[in-house]
Design a protein around this motif. Structure first.
Motif, PDB file in Angstrom:
ATOM      1  N   TYR A   1       0.907  -1.202   0.181  1.00 14.66           N
ATOM      2  CA  TYR A   1      -0.038  -0.023   0.024  1.00 14.66           C
ATOM      3  C   TYR A   1       0.729   1.204  -0.094  1.00 14.66           C
ATOM      4  O   TYR A   1       2.019   1.319   0.355  1.00 14.66           O
ATOM      5  CB  TYR A   1      -1.068   0.058   1.290  1.00 14.66           C
ATOM      6  CG  TYR A   1      -0.454   0.075   2.733  1.00 14.66           C
ATOM      7  CD1 TYR A   1      -0.023   1.208   3.398  1.00 14.66           C
ATOM      8  CD2 TYR A   1       0.095  -0.949   3.219  1.00 14.66           C
ATOM      9  CE1 TYR A   1       0.350   1.312   4.529  1.00 14.66           C
ATOM     10  CE2 TYR A   1       0.590  -1.230   4.474  1.00 14.66           C
ATOM     11  CZ  TYR A   1       0.839   0.300   5.002  1.00 14.66           C
ATOM     12  OH  TYR A   1       1.467   0.197   6.269  1.00 14.66           O
ATOM     13  N   PRO A   2       0.454   2.291  -0.189  1.00 17.65           N
ATOM     14  CA  PRO A   2       1.046   3.786  -0.565  1.00 17.65           C
ATOM     15  C   PRO A   2       1.596   4.446   0.940  1.00 17.65           C
ATOM     16  O   PRO A   2       0.855   4.192   1.753  1.00 17.65           O
ATOM     17  CB  PRO A   2       0.262   4.536  -1.240  1.00 17.65           C
ATOM     18  CG  PRO A   2      -0.890   3.758  -1.821  1.00 17.65           C
ATOM     19  CD  PRO A   2      -1.017   2.573  -0.982  1.00 17.65           C
ATOM     20  N   GLY A   3       2.914   4.285   1.015  1.00 17.03           N
ATOM     21  CA  GLY A   3       3.521   4.882   2.204  1.00 17.03           C
ATOM     22  C   GLY A   3       3.833   6.473   2.066  1.00 17.03           C
ATOM     23  O   GLY A   3       3.456   7.036   1.060  1.00 17.03           O
TER      24      GLY A   3
ATOM     25  N   LEU B   1      10.443  -1.563   7.926  1.00 20.72           N
ATOM     26  CA  LEU B   1      11.457  -1.466   7.059  1.00 20.72           C
ATOM     27  C   LEU B   1      11.163  -1.444   5.788  1.00 20.72           C
ATOM     28  O   LEU B   1      12.412  -1.590   4.991  1.00 20.72           O
ATOM     29  CB  LEU B   1      12.453  -2.708   7.617  1.00 20.72           C
ATOM     30  CG  LEU B   1      12.706  -2.513   9.085  1.00 20.72           C
ATOM     31  CD1 LEU B   1      13.835  -3.655   9.418  1.00 20.72           C
ATOM     32  CD2 LEU B   1      13.337  -0.924   9.525  1.00 20.72           C
ATOM     33  N   SER B   2       9.977  -1.400   5.269  1.00 18.45           N
ATOM     34  CA  SER B   2       9.768  -1.446   3.742  1.00 18.45           C
ATOM     35  C   SER B   2      10.586  -0.373   3.231  1.00 18.45           C
ATOM     36  O   SER B   2      11.055  -0.605   1.964  1.00 18.45           O
ATOM     37  CB  SER B   2       8.387  -1.028   3.513  1.00 18.45           C
ATOM     38  OG  SER B   2       7.597  -2.083   4.133  1.00 18.45           O
ATOM     39  N   PRO B   3      10.793   0.831   3.668  1.00 17.47           N
ATOM     40  CA  PRO B   3      11.712   1.733   2.988  1.00 17.47           C
ATOM     41  C   PRO B   3      13.124   1.285   2.502  1.00 17.47           C
ATOM     42  O   PRO B   3      13.891   1.804   1.487  1.00 17.47           O
ATOM     43  CB  PRO B   3      11.662   3.125   3.850  1.00 17.47           C
ATOM     44  CG  PRO B   3      10.512   2.953   4.569  1.00 17.47           C
ATOM     45  CD  PRO B   3      10.461   1.452   4.812  1.00 17.47           C
TER      46      PRO B   3
ATOM     47  N   LEU C   1       5.107   7.312  11.012  1.00 24.83           N
ATOM     48  CA  LEU C   1       3.969   7.346  11.946  1.00 24.83           C
ATOM     49  C   LEU C   1       2.906   7.132  10.853  1.00 24.83           C
ATOM     50  O   LEU C   1       1.917   6.369  10.805  1.00 24.83           O
ATOM     51  CB  LEU C   1       3.875   8.583  12.653  1.00 24.83           C
ATOM     52  CG  LEU C   1       2.408   8.973  13.236  1.00 24.83           C
ATOM     53  CD1 LEU C   1       2.245   7.798  14.239  1.00 24.83           C
ATOM     54  CD2 LEU C   1       2.504  10.259  13.722  1.00 24.83           C
ATOM     55  N   HIS C   2       3.361   7.876   9.757  1.00 29.77           N
ATOM     56  CA  HIS C   2       2.105   7.972   8.619  1.00 29.77           C
ATOM     57  C   HIS C   2       2.131   6.612   7.869  1.00 29.77           C
ATOM     58  O   HIS C   2       1.020   6.467   7.230  1.00 29.77           O
ATOM     59  CB  HIS C   2       2.376   9.144   7.567  1.00 29.77           C
ATOM     60  CG  HIS C   2       1.950  10.365   8.351  1.00 29.77           C
ATOM     61  ND1 HIS C   2       0.746  10.829   8.293  1.00 29.77           N
ATOM     62  CD2 HIS C   2       2.876  11.530   8.822  1.00 29.77           C
ATOM     63  CE1 HIS C   2       0.625  11.908   8.896  1.00 29.77           C
ATOM     64  NE2 HIS C   2       1.880  12.423   9.342  1.00 29.77           N
TER      65      HIS C   2
END
Length: 285
Positions: free
Chosen positions: A67-69, A123-125, A149-150
């Motif tokens: 999903y979009p982060g 840790l997806s980024p 947080l977002h």
């Protein structure tokens, strides 16, 4: 086990203590290299100890979702009951080791109880949780708190796209995830229930923003986290927020984590989980 050893491991996993320094101090406490190496497996995660609900168990379906982060694509592990129908959702937030096999197992437990369960990977980024826990812990220091947080708040937006979702969501988190669960309660006014396990507390000034029913679980011997309990409880009372607070006698930080032999407490973990599911039953149906 000597409480000093437990405290040392807590320092290693939560503060910038290098592994070589941790091992050196562990040798000093245990009296020698052989003793230290015998104790170490009891402290570190052993995922073979967990997996009480196996992947693809009959009646469950699992998916790897995205999903979009905030400037990234978030990865997540989603599990749901096979039975059709609308149901409440629970976001499961991992410890500072990332989306490990243990947290995936906890996510399956939530789904087995009848919920749409989603465990995002913080840790997806960086491409997702690595297998090496020391490497994973190092990545947490590189996360930008506002974006992180977002990234987790966006998980609730993702749930809105699921046809199984009934519009009611809760959250449960452990250690680092327990602290973030508290932040979800502060920043997501539609959240129905928040269950932080041994998570550091939000600022007292933020507590009046909470709309969710709160249920907090702490280990009696977890002095580092427990130091913030009095101010948090006073703020909850002053704001008139519904809450339950449990401190489990004789237990350590991470007492719910059944992959850690030295800290896991079966009786306390079972009772805390029963209480967690009871709150979700009261709020997410």
């Amino acid at each position: 086990m000597d409480q000093r050893i437990i405290n040392l491991f807590d320092e290693y996993t939560h503060k910038p203590l290098k592994r070589e320094d941790f091992i050196r101090q562990l040798i000093r406490l245990t009296g020698g290299m052989a003793a230290a190496m015998a104790v170490l497996p009891m402290l570190e995660s052993n995922y073979a100890r967990a997996a009480t609900i196996q992947p693809l168990q009959e009646g469950l379906r699992e998916e790897d979702i995205t999903y979009p982060g905030e400037g990234t694509t978030m990865k997540g592990y989603l599990v749901r009951p096979d039975e059709a129908g609308k149901r409440g959702a629970v976001v499961v937030i991992h410890e500072n080791r990332g989306l490990t096999p243990h947290i995936k197992d906890v996510t399956r437990r939530v789904a087995k109880a009848g919920y749409l369960a989603l465990a995002p990977d913080a840790l997806s980024p960086f491409g997702g949780t690595p297998a090496n826990e020391d490497e994973a812990r190092g990545m947490f220091g590189k996360l930008e708190a506002p974006k992180n947080l977002h990234n987790f708040l966006n998980a609730f937006d993702y749930l809105e796209s699921r046809p199984e979702y009934n519009g009611k969501a809760g959250c449960v988190g452990f250690c680092w995830g327990g602290a973030l669960t508290n932040q979800m309660a502060v920043h997501h006014p539609a959240l129905k229930a928040a269950v932080p396990f041994y998570g550091t507390q939000p600022a007292a000034s933020d507590v009046p923003k909470i709309k969710a029913a709160m249920q907090m679980h702490y280990g009696e011997k977890d002095d580092r986290v427990n130091a913030g309990i009095p101010a948090f409880e006073a703020a909850l009372k002053a704001a008139g927020i519904k809450y339950e607070l449990y401190i489990y006698e004789g237990t350590q930080h991470a007492f719910h984590n059944d992959t850690s032999a030295a800290r896991y407490n079966e009786a306390a973990a079972k009772l805390a989980w029963e209480r967690t599911l009871r709150l979700f039953g009261e709020t997410l149906g």
